[in-house]
Scaffold this active site. Structure first.
Site, PDB file in Angstrom:
ATOM      1  CE  LYS A 246     -20.915 -30.609  26.673  1.00  0.00           C
ATOM      2  NZ  LYS A 246     -21.174 -29.699  25.544  1.00  0.00           N
ATOM      3  CD  GLU A 334     -18.115 -17.455  15.610  1.00  0.00           C
ATOM      4  OE1 GLU A 334     -18.653 -17.990  16.593  1.00  0.00           O
ATOM      5  OE2 GLU A 334     -16.863 -17.490  15.413  1.00  0.00           O
ATOM      6  NE  ARG A 362     -15.946 -16.006  17.931  1.00  0.00           N
ATOM      7  CZ  ARG A 362     -14.946 -16.502  18.660  1.00  0.00           C
ATOM      8  NH1 ARG A 362     -14.619 -15.938  19.798  1.00  0.00           N
ATOM      9  NH2 ARG A 362     -14.272 -17.561  18.267  1.00  0.00           N
TER      10      ARG A 362
END
Length: 594
Positions: A246, A334, A362
């Site tokens: 990244k 979640e 969610r």
């Protein structure tokens, strides 16, 4: 660097005219282009830099947009956007009326599926692949997903289903060991062992009936091209594991991947982020939460902190550093976070479950079934409530009041400032016998002196900020500052009363009766949807009690709000100070001429 190749590429068909040996230079130019734009316009940097080679290889090998390419979350799709017709307008990325920071179906045929939340790509791509199979189409369906997102339950549900189909699906795992914060969990350790060659167990993806290949270096373009071409000839579900870095290509972004996920403005040449001025600023609400939970948890051993993959964004990282045994990053999960908190609450713990407002959507069933139905004292701290700005429609936290308002047992509190946030956190950890949602916005408040001695808040009570004679404004949350500033600008400010209602649920009905008995007109204001929100509760109260006053409702209109700065969006929704002032003046005109 001059964009000698990139300047000639407007669509993937142009890209495919290049020779394979030209592609590394194009990768270098594309990285440079992304860095230069994001340095001044801001946005998500590290994720897109990490998949430059993959992006080029996918559009080179596959026939997009006929072949469907789905990016999970979409933080990493900047290179994709630049190569698919949006290069000349890419500087408008995330700007008001500009292109979205995420893939969006109505923006381009190359954006096969709209994204913004994680772990949806496999299910969406599989749905497309099965549909294509039923229609007799010969096309490819590619889902690019990160190692943090693939650990989410929905991703595994998609993999589980795909493994028993013959659908033409290619799942590409972009494995860089980080989402926004470093990846966590047993799957992260498994992938680490696979990369090292030390994993002793059977390959989990082969066990799910995927044709597995990798792991390979995701920055090696010749190797990527070769393997993608081979995978085009393989039928059924395929899994391609690539290793990337990244922030690849910008030293600082590689070294500090958390900060450079979305670094704000920085120097494109050096990568350095300018130092903030030394002026004393009010704290971000997330830091008020982060510092306060540490302060409380050091004295109360029953306090637990939970976040689904956002320890930095929520500032739970402070507690993870000081009291690591009682602070948990559970990954992008979640639903698990909410039910984990419910389980802890049954054992007498006081779980503070910190989830962005847009992400709690969610876990809606878990809030209802696992927490509220059992009336468990879980404390939901909903960060990024209200309009969040440039992330746009997928991230605005404008639905929480409405979707929580209908749930029995659940209390909803919206602090108007940092002191109120601290005090409600202090109050609930003293002991409650119900669940509560505390919603607060992204960004800074307006108070410098916020670390005041704790005071207990009475549940379900609002309070009068200013008495008036004609118009009463009922405010929820931090928009109270805009309301107060608007009132100060009025010629008839003595006629306007202002009330910080604090609680959406339960409503302070005693205070409301006083207000409706004393004023000719009522204004409600909230940074959530008017439909189903605070305004709906006030209208229902007025109807139930046969009050006939003019009631003006200010809030988010019944449509998805796009991206722009918070101020720009507040202005468009008539929630900024000047718009509030005008609405009050218009109401005075109606009252005086009615």
């Amino acid at each position: 660097m001059s964009n000698t190749l990139l300047k000639h590429i407007n669509l993937p068909k142009d890209l495919r005219q290049l020779q394979p040996e030209d592609l590394p230079q194009l990768a270098q130019e594309l990285r440079h282009f992304i860095i230069n734009i994001v340095a001044t316009k801001e946005g998500h940097l590290g994720a897109s830099l990490g998949v430059v080679e993959l992006t080029i290889a996918l559009h080179y090998v596959f026939n997009t947009p006929k072949d469907a390419l789905i990016w999970d979350v979409g933080h990493q799709a900047y290179g994709h956007k630049i190569l698919t017709g949006r290069k000349d307008i890419f500087e408008t990325n995330r700007q008001l009326n500009g292109i979205s920071g995420f893939p969006k179906r109505r923006e381009s045929a190359y954006d096969a599926f709209g994204v913004g939340h994680s772990s949806t790509s496999i299910s969406a791509a599989l749905g497309m692949a099965i549909a294509s199979q039923l229609k007799g189409e010969d096309k490819h369906h590619i889902a690019v997903i990160g190692d943090a997102s693939i650990a989410s339950g929905m991703a595994f549900e998609g993999l589980n289903h795909a493994g028993v189909t013959s659908a033409n699906l290619l799942v590409i795992l972009n494995d860089n060991a980080i989402g926004i914060d470093p990846s966590v969990g047993a799957l992260k350790q498994y992938l680490t062992n696979v990369k090292k060659g030390t994993e002793k167990q059977d390959n989990i993806f082969e066990a799910l009936n995927f044709n597995y290949s990798g792991p390979i270096d995701g920055h090696d373009l010749p190797l990527l091209l070769s393997e993608l071409k081979r995978l085009k000839t393989v039928k059924g579900p395929k899994f391609f594991h690539i290793i990337t870095t990244k922030g690849k290509g910008l030293k600082q972004a590689e070294l500090d991947q958390v900060k450079y996920h979305a670094p704000g403005k920085f120097d494109a040449k050096t990568g350095e982020i300018p130092t903030k001025s030394g002026t004393n600023q009010p704290p971000k609400f997330q830091d008020v939460f982060g510092e306060t939970i540490v302060e409380l948890a050091l004295k109360n051993e029953r306090i637990i902190g939970i976040t689904p993959a956002m320890p930095t964004g929520s500032s739970l990282k402070y507690m993870m550093e000081v009291i690591p045994k009682r602070a948990f990053d559970v990954g992008i999960a979640e639903q698990h976070a909410v039910t984990l908190a419910a389980g802890m609450a049954t054992q007498g713990m006081i779980p503070f479950c910190n989830i962005y407002s847009t992400f709690l959507q969610r876990a809606y069933d878990q809030v209802i079934h696992d927490v509220a139905l059992q009336n468990l004292p879980v404390v939901f701290c909903l960060d990024r409530a209200g309009l969040v700005g440039e992330d746009g429609a997928t991230h605005h936290g404008v639905f929480d009041i409405a979707y929580l308002n209908c749930i029995p047992n659940l209390v909803i509190f919206a602090p108007s400032n940092a002191i109120a946030l601290r005090n409600i956190m202090y109050t609930v950890q003293l002991g409650i016998d119900f669940p509560i949602a505390i919603r607060y916005p992204r960004g800074r408040g307006h108070l410098l002196d916020w670390k005041m001695p704790f005071e207990t808040i009475t549940i379900g009570k609002g309070h009068c900020i200013k008495h008036g004679t004609a118009i009463a404004i009922l405010s929820i949350g931090t928009l109270l500052k805009n309301v107060s500033d608007a009132i100060e600008m009025l010629n008839q400010k003595e006629a306007v009363g202002c009330y910080d209602m604090q609680f959406v649920k339960p409503l302070d009905e005693a205070l409301l009766h006083k207000v409706f008995s004393s004023y000719k007109a009522i204004v409600t204001i909230e940074d959530g949807t008017v439909v189903g929100g605070f305004a709906s509760s006030i209208l229902a109260f007025a109807n139930a009690n046969n009050y006939k006053q003019n009631i003006t409702t200010l809030g988010i209109e019944d449509k998805f709000i796009e991206h722009g700065t918070v101020y720009q969006l507040q202005h468009l929704q008539q929630l900024d100070t000047l718009s509030i002032k005008k609405r009050i003046e218009d109401l005075f005109f109606v009252l005086n001429n009615g």
